[in-house]
Write a protein that holds these residues in place. Structure first.
Motif, PDB file in Angstrom:
ATOM      1  N   LEU A  96     -26.603 -23.315  62.017  1.00  0.00           N
ATOM      2  CA  LEU A  96     -26.007 -23.198  60.688  1.00  0.00           C
ATOM      3  C   LEU A  96     -27.013 -23.503  59.593  1.00  0.00           C
ATOM      4  O   LEU A  96     -27.026 -22.861  58.532  1.00  0.00           O
ATOM      5  CB  LEU A  96     -24.809 -24.150  60.561  1.00  0.00           C
ATOM      6  CG  LEU A  96     -23.551 -23.770  61.338  1.00  0.00           C
ATOM      7  CD1 LEU A  96     -22.507 -24.864  61.223  1.00  0.00           C
ATOM      8  CD2 LEU A  96     -22.989 -22.441  60.856  1.00  0.00           C
ATOM      9  N   ALA A  97     -27.875 -24.493  59.839  1.00  0.00           N
ATOM     10  CA  ALA A  97     -28.897 -24.823  58.849  1.00  0.00           C
ATOM     11  C   ALA A  97     -29.813 -23.637  58.596  1.00  0.00           C
ATOM     12  O   ALA A  97     -30.243 -23.390  57.463  1.00  0.00           O
ATOM     13  CB  ALA A  97     -29.710 -26.031  59.320  1.00  0.00           C
ATOM     14  N   GLU A 111     -27.821 -20.851  56.729  1.00  0.00           N
ATOM     15  CA  GLU A 111     -27.614 -21.227  55.332  1.00  0.00           C
ATOM     16  C   GLU A 111     -28.742 -20.751  54.435  1.00  0.00           C
ATOM     17  O   GLU A 111     -28.535 -20.450  53.253  1.00  0.00           O
ATOM     18  CB  GLU A 111     -27.471 -22.751  55.231  1.00  0.00           C
ATOM     19  CG  GLU A 111     -27.080 -23.238  53.841  1.00  0.00           C
ATOM     20  CD  GLU A 111     -26.912 -24.740  53.800  1.00  0.00           C
ATOM     21  OE1 GLU A 111     -26.373 -25.240  52.798  1.00  0.00           O
ATOM     22  OE2 GLU A 111     -27.315 -25.409  54.765  1.00  0.00           O
ATOM     23  N   GLN A 112     -29.966 -20.671  55.002  1.00  0.00           N
ATOM     24  CA  GLN A 112     -31.111 -20.232  54.205  1.00  0.00           C
ATOM     25  C   GLN A 112     -30.997 -18.768  53.784  1.00  0.00           C
ATOM     26  O   GLN A 112     -31.597 -18.351  52.787  1.00  0.00           O
ATOM     27  CB  GLN A 112     -32.422 -20.400  55.015  1.00  0.00           C
ATOM     28  CG  GLN A 112     -32.587 -21.741  55.713  1.00  0.00           C
ATOM     29  CD  GLN A 112     -32.655 -22.886  54.742  1.00  0.00           C
ATOM     30  OE1 GLN A 112     -33.288 -22.758  53.697  1.00  0.00           O
ATOM     31  NE2 GLN A 112     -32.021 -23.995  55.067  1.00  0.00           N
ATOM     32  N   PRO A 132     -24.802 -19.837  48.448  1.00  0.00           N
ATOM     33  CA  PRO A 132     -23.949 -20.997  48.733  1.00  0.00           C
ATOM     34  C   PRO A 132     -22.479 -20.631  48.889  1.00  0.00           C
ATOM     35  O   PRO A 132     -21.796 -21.169  49.757  1.00  0.00           O
ATOM     36  CB  PRO A 132     -24.184 -21.912  47.519  1.00  0.00           C
ATOM     37  CG  PRO A 132     -25.551 -21.546  47.037  1.00  0.00           C
ATOM     38  CD  PRO A 132     -25.683 -20.072  47.286  1.00  0.00           C
ATOM     39  N   PHE A 188     -21.911 -18.751  52.290  1.00  0.00           N
ATOM     40  CA  PHE A 188     -22.093 -19.667  53.416  1.00  0.00           C
ATOM     41  C   PHE A 188     -20.886 -20.585  53.551  1.00  0.00           C
ATOM     42  O   PHE A 188     -20.347 -20.785  54.644  1.00  0.00           O
ATOM     43  CB  PHE A 188     -23.368 -20.495  53.219  1.00  0.00           C
ATOM     44  CG  PHE A 188     -23.602 -21.494  54.326  1.00  0.00           C
ATOM     45  CD1 PHE A 188     -24.030 -21.077  55.580  1.00  0.00           C
ATOM     46  CD2 PHE A 188     -23.358 -22.839  54.115  1.00  0.00           C
ATOM     47  CE1 PHE A 188     -24.234 -21.984  56.606  1.00  0.00           C
ATOM     48  CE2 PHE A 188     -23.549 -23.761  55.132  1.00  0.00           C
ATOM     49  CZ  PHE A 188     -23.994 -23.329  56.387  1.00  0.00           C
ATOM     50  N   SER A 189     -20.442 -21.149  52.444  1.00  0.00           N
ATOM     51  CA  SER A 189     -19.295 -22.062  52.480  1.00  0.00           C
ATOM     52  C   SER A 189     -18.026 -21.332  52.895  1.00  0.00           C
ATOM     53  O   SER A 189     -17.226 -21.847  53.678  1.00  0.00           O
ATOM     54  CB  SER A 189     -19.101 -22.715  51.105  1.00  0.00           C
ATOM     55  OG  SER A 189     -17.951 -23.521  51.093  1.00  0.00           O
ATOM     56  N   GLN A 219     -17.903 -22.626  56.904  1.00  0.00           N
ATOM     57  CA  GLN A 219     -17.492 -24.021  56.745  1.00  0.00           C
ATOM     58  C   GLN A 219     -16.613 -24.503  57.904  1.00  0.00           C
ATOM     59  O   GLN A 219     -16.751 -25.613  58.380  1.00  0.00           O
ATOM     60  CB  GLN A 219     -16.735 -24.189  55.426  1.00  0.00           C
ATOM     61  CG  GLN A 219     -16.311 -25.627  55.128  1.00  0.00           C
ATOM     62  CD  GLN A 219     -17.493 -26.530  54.851  1.00  0.00           C
ATOM     63  OE1 GLN A 219     -18.357 -26.178  54.076  1.00  0.00           O
ATOM     64  NE2 GLN A 219     -17.543 -27.674  55.501  1.00  0.00           N
ATOM     65  N   ILE A 241     -19.995 -29.106  58.215  1.00  0.00           N
ATOM     66  CA  ILE A 241     -21.369 -28.639  58.098  1.00  0.00           C
ATOM     67  C   ILE A 241     -22.198 -29.673  57.371  1.00  0.00           C
ATOM     68  O   ILE A 241     -21.865 -30.096  56.279  1.00  0.00           O
ATOM     69  CB  ILE A 241     -21.418 -27.300  57.332  1.00  0.00           C
ATOM     70  CG1 ILE A 241     -20.709 -26.229  58.165  1.00  0.00           C
ATOM     71  CG2 ILE A 241     -22.840 -26.900  57.024  1.00  0.00           C
ATOM     72  CD1 ILE A 241     -20.573 -24.923  57.446  1.00  0.00           C
ATOM     73  N   SER A 248     -25.115 -29.883  55.428  1.00  0.00           N
ATOM     74  CA  SER A 248     -26.066 -29.025  54.735  1.00  0.00           C
ATOM     75  C   SER A 248     -27.472 -29.597  54.784  1.00  0.00           C
ATOM     76  O   SER A 248     -27.717 -30.731  54.396  1.00  0.00           O
ATOM     77  CB  SER A 248     -25.633 -28.865  53.276  1.00  0.00           C
ATOM     78  OG  SER A 248     -26.562 -28.100  52.563  1.00  0.00           O
ATOM     79  N   ARG A 249     -28.386 -28.764  55.244  1.00  0.00           N
ATOM     80  CA  ARG A 249     -29.809 -29.090  55.310  1.00  0.00           C
ATOM     81  C   ARG A 249     -30.145 -30.190  56.327  1.00  0.00           C
ATOM     82  O   ARG A 249     -31.274 -30.614  56.436  1.00  0.00           O
ATOM     83  CB  ARG A 249     -30.349 -29.534  53.936  1.00  0.00           C
ATOM     84  CG  ARG A 249     -30.251 -28.443  52.881  1.00  0.00           C
ATOM     85  CD  ARG A 249     -31.280 -27.346  53.173  1.00  0.00           C
ATOM     86  NE  ARG A 249     -31.316 -26.428  52.078  1.00  0.00           N
ATOM     87  CZ  ARG A 249     -30.587 -25.333  52.002  1.00  0.00           C
ATOM     88  NH1 ARG A 249     -29.755 -25.040  52.967  1.00  0.00           N
ATOM     89  NH2 ARG A 249     -30.693 -24.527  50.972  1.00  0.00           N
ATOM     90  N   ARG A 304     -36.069 -20.808  50.149  1.00  0.00           N
ATOM     91  CA  ARG A 304     -34.783 -21.433  49.894  1.00  0.00           C
ATOM     92  C   ARG A 304     -34.621 -21.746  48.419  1.00  0.00           C
ATOM     93  O   ARG A 304     -35.598 -21.935  47.710  1.00  0.00           O
ATOM     94  CB  ARG A 304     -34.635 -22.713  50.715  1.00  0.00           C
ATOM     95  CG  ARG A 304     -35.596 -23.808  50.316  1.00  0.00           C
ATOM     96  CD  ARG A 304     -35.436 -25.041  51.182  1.00  0.00           C
ATOM     97  NE  ARG A 304     -35.894 -24.782  52.528  1.00  0.00           N
ATOM     98  CZ  ARG A 304     -35.760 -25.648  53.514  1.00  0.00           C
ATOM     99  NH1 ARG A 304     -35.161 -26.804  53.294  1.00  0.00           N
ATOM    100  NH2 ARG A 304     -36.198 -25.363  54.713  1.00  0.00           N
TER     101      ARG A 304
END
Length: 454
Positions: A9-10, A13-14, A18, A21-22, A26, A85, A87-88, A106
């Motif tokens: 997921l990380a 996400e890139q 946002p 992705f959410s 999520q 999740i 994030s990062r 990113r």
């Protein structure tokens, strides 16, 4: 397995915005990876199709990069999903994931702090759709974000239900926090304010209640129309309002009507609430509704034909909440029945018809109601008189004939006794412009429409 999915997921996400992705990742979980047969849990069937069609390759690549063989990916509805999740945040697990992600472009994103101020982080200025129905209020909101406690203080926002009042004022709060994480903000419905006050007094903690407002930088009060007709409660609110105002702290209030129209509000307080003016959210026009639906479709990653969007926008004439509700219903039916939204509409599987009009009216009835409202006869309204009150009533009639019956300017000219259709165009434009700032006129037109359809 949990750590592997977090790492994947990380990486995913890139590659996404946002919002996307959410929206799509999520509430997902990795169920199984046995023999390269990947099973991913999602929260409903709509997500199954969207993830398979739009993000299959992206998911496969992310898993392979985390040393997971991928032969096939399937999606199963597993509710409720508890995956959160991070994030990062990735788990090393012997893999140099952080180093690999450094090479991926990113965009900077802040680590979100938990909120204890009543704000919902999903409400932002960026996802608030601006149209001719709300552009003045949004401009004022942005001014507040740039300079809180200055020009628009207090900021009084009013309009009917489902038009975005809560979204806009919470977006202001979230933006202020984004600019300054130490900013102290409290969002609360007026009913909660009063119930908390009553409870504090009952427990002998009235001073503690007052103290929690003393250090605020911004107070946001929602649904002010429900203000209680209790002298002590209103006095407490009045004192808190004055204290914050004198300290140049931002005060934001929403209501479904102007303070002067709320019978239970103290006259002094009603006056203070509109010191900096009042801003209203109106019903969106057709173009505004189309823009709202296109933006919602993009946010959800949903595919819907322009003709389907226009159909929904044309047939929902109540508020934005109903508009988005019909949109979501059609998307769900599209998923369940395996048809596109437009195919559903064309074969009669859905029927959208949410209108504020309770019964049909004629052009004659509109002219009569407008004339009566302004203490005129229909003959006076349709005369060639240029007296200010008659001219204004005539322009209001033009505006309502245009908006409610969708008549041509030539037809309207004939109905109100003017020769030139350009006079009608000017009259309608004049009312549209005045409605942006003339809130009394806005209320007058709403009252006339209530008499028409009531």
């Amino acid at each position: 397995m949990y750590d592997v999915w977090q790492n994947a997921l990380a990486e995913i996400e890139q590659q996404l915005s946002p919002a996307n992705f959410s929206t799509w990742f999520q509430d997902t979980a990795l169920i199984s990876t046995k023999d390269g047969q990947i099973k991913i849990g999602v929260k409903n069937t709509f997500y199954v199709k969207q993830l398979r069609n739009r993000y299959y390759d992206l998911i496969a690549t992310a898993l392979k990069n985390n040393q997971i063989p991928v032969e096939d990916i399937s999606f199963e509805v597993k509710t409720p999903l508890k995956t959160k999740i991070r994030s990062r945040e990735v788990i090393a697990d012997g893999l140099n994931i952080r180093d690999r992600l450094k090479s991926i472009p990113r965009s900077p994103r802040k680590v979100e702090k938990p909120h204890h101020n009543g704000l919902n982080q999903k409400y932002t200025i960026d996802n608030f759709i601006v149209g001719s129905n709300n552009d003045v209020a949004v401009a004022a909101a942005k001014s507040i974000i740039d300079s809180p406690g200055d020009r628009y203080n207090p900021f009084f926002l009013y309009g009917g239900p489902g038009l975005g009042k809560t979204h806009l004022v919470q977006a202001i709060g979230n933006a202020l926090l984004s600019h300054n994480p130490d900013y102290k903000i409290l969002y609360t419905p007026i009913s909660d304010f009063f119930s908390d006050f009553v409870d504090a007094v009952r427990k002998g903690k009235g001073k503690d209640f007052n103290r929690k407002f003393q250090d605020l930088d911004c107070l946001i009060i929602d649904d002010f129309q429900f203000i209680m007709n209790k002298e002590k409660s209103q006095e407490e609110f009045f004192n808190i309002f004055n204290n914050l105002y004198q300290l140049n702290k931002q005060i934001i209030v929403t209501s479904d009507r102007l303070p002067s129209q709320i019978k239970t509000v103290d006259e002094r307080l009603a006056s203070r609430l509109t010191w900096a003016g009042a801003f209203d959210l109106q019903l969106p026009k057709f173009e505004d509704k189309c823009a709202i639906l296109r933006a919602k479709a993009e946010l959800m990653g949903a595919e819907i034909e322009p003709e389907a969007i226009e159909y929904i926008a044309e047939n929902v004439n109540t508020n934005i909440r109903d508009l988005e509700g019909e949109f979501s219903t059609i998307l769900l039916m599209s998923e369940v029945r395996g048809l596109t939204p437009l195919e559903l509409i064309e074969n009669g599987s859905v029927s959208v018809n949410k209108s504020s009009k309770l019964r049909p009216v004629s052009s004659k009835q509109i002219v009569e109601k407008v004339a009566k409202y302004y203490d005129l006869t229909p003959k006076e309204l349709c005369s060639k008189s240029r007296v200010a009150n008659i001219k204004n009533a005539r322009q209001v009639a033009m505006f309502i004939l245009s908006k409610e019956l969708n008549l041509s300017t030539n037809k309207i000219a004939a109905e109100v006794g003017v020769k030139d259709h350009t006079t009608v165009m000017h009259g309608i434009k004049k009312i549209e412009d005045d409605l942006k700032l003339n809130f009394t006129l806005r209320d007058q037109i709403e009252e006339i429409k209530e008499k028409l359809y009531g």
